[in-house]
Design a protein around this motif. Sequence first.
Motif, short mmCIF file in Angstrom:
data_model
loop_
_atom_site.label_atom_id
_atom_site.label_comp_id
_atom_site.label_asym_id
_atom_site.label_seq_id
_atom_site.Cartn_x
_atom_site.Cartn_y
_atom_site.Cartn_z
N GLU A 290 -19.28 23.89 51.70
CA GLU A 290 -18.93 25.29 51.85
C GLU A 290 -17.73 25.62 50.97
N ARG B 277 -22.34 16.54 55.15
CA ARG B 277 -21.90 16.54 53.76
C ARG B 277 -22.37 17.77 52.98
N ASN C 137 -14.90 23.10 52.00
CA ASN C 137 -15.07 22.47 53.31
C ASN C 137 -16.34 21.62 53.33
N VAL C 138 -16.20 20.36 53.76
CA VAL C 138 -17.33 19.44 53.81
C VAL C 138 -17.82 19.35 55.25
N LEU C 139 -19.06 19.76 55.48
CA LEU C 139 -19.65 19.75 56.82
C LEU C 139 -19.97 18.32 57.27
N PRO C 140 -20.23 18.11 58.55
CA PRO C 140 -20.55 16.75 59.03
C PRO C 140 -21.71 16.09 58.30
N SER D 158 -8.39 15.80 55.10
CA SER D 158 -9.63 15.55 55.83
C SER D 158 -9.41 15.64 57.34
N GLN D 159 -10.53 15.72 58.06
CA GLN D 159 -10.46 15.77 59.52
C GLN D 159 -10.03 14.43 60.11
N THR E 284 -11.24 20.24 52.84
CA THR E 284 -11.11 19.85 54.24
C THR E 284 -12.45 19.36 54.77
N GLY E 285 -12.42 18.83 55.99
CA GLY E 285 -13.66 18.46 56.66
C GLY E 285 -13.96 16.98 56.62
N ASN E 286 -15.26 16.65 56.56
CA ASN E 286 -15.73 15.26 56.67
C ASN E 286 -15.62 14.56 55.31
#
Length: 312
Positions: free
Chosen positions: A190, A187, A182-185, A121-122, A149-151
Amino acid sequence: MYIQWKKIIITTLDLVLAFYLIMAVTSWNNPDENSQLCTKVDINISDANNAGFLTAGEIKHILEKDHLYPLNKKMESINPRSIEEALKVGPFVKTAQCFKTKNGHVKISITQRMPIIRIKSQHGSDFYLDDNGGILPNSKYTSDLIIATGNIDNNFAKSYIAPLAKTISASPFWLNQIEQINVLPDRGIELVPRVGDHIIFIGYLPYNRYKNTREREIKAFVTKKLSRLEKFYRYGLSQAGWNKYSYIDVEFDNQIVCKRRDSEAEKKEAEALKEEAKKKDSEVQQRTEEQEREKARKEVDQQEHTSDGPTE
């Protein structure tokens, strides 16, 4: 009252003899554990050659660390329950069973928790999730798993990313095609494929506070999205080209929105492909010319050799 002493004595002797025979056979079939040593330890690990964390050597190391490895120890001193409890403490062990055999062997059977995705995660977290959504600590494990990855926090990983990863893994096609989530801010989800220079947006995973219902809804949601995307892959991208679009949005059921790649990027890619083809043609031509020169040289050598031969 007349007592048949002779019959009583004979019956008693028969019972004593029978007891003696039973004890003798039992002692022959069950060697005395006071003197018998453990001569072999059999360790069986489920999916050891597939995608697991554990090896027989690591199981041995765990038991040796707790002074419980049974090899060359007296059978009477070996406690299978203690061995099982020591192994169950490990974060990668799901179940552990241990038992002793009459021939001085100890058998250990392990089922392990299987990783299905790696979380990076970020926020700096780095761990694995098993097929039940449980967290596994980071280790030397290097299998080619999907990376998320991501939020992502721990709760979102266990409650939403785990069932998403299970649904992807259930399809051999998508398991081989998707390499990253990939999880955007906000949620949004992608997907990054292995083949094709584009990103896939599937929307937002359905929310539900109840685990079973949530997992069932996420499975249905993701399966529907991937089914539509697979059809688009087969009948759309296969004709238009895998690198024509930079972003594919399948959030809404009645449409697929595609964003074309930047025209400048497309031009550079076309030029690069043209240059690569030109280079290959040049290499082929150079090899052909070299082959022709080598052929001509051999013909000259053969003619000179013939002219230098004996004459009558």
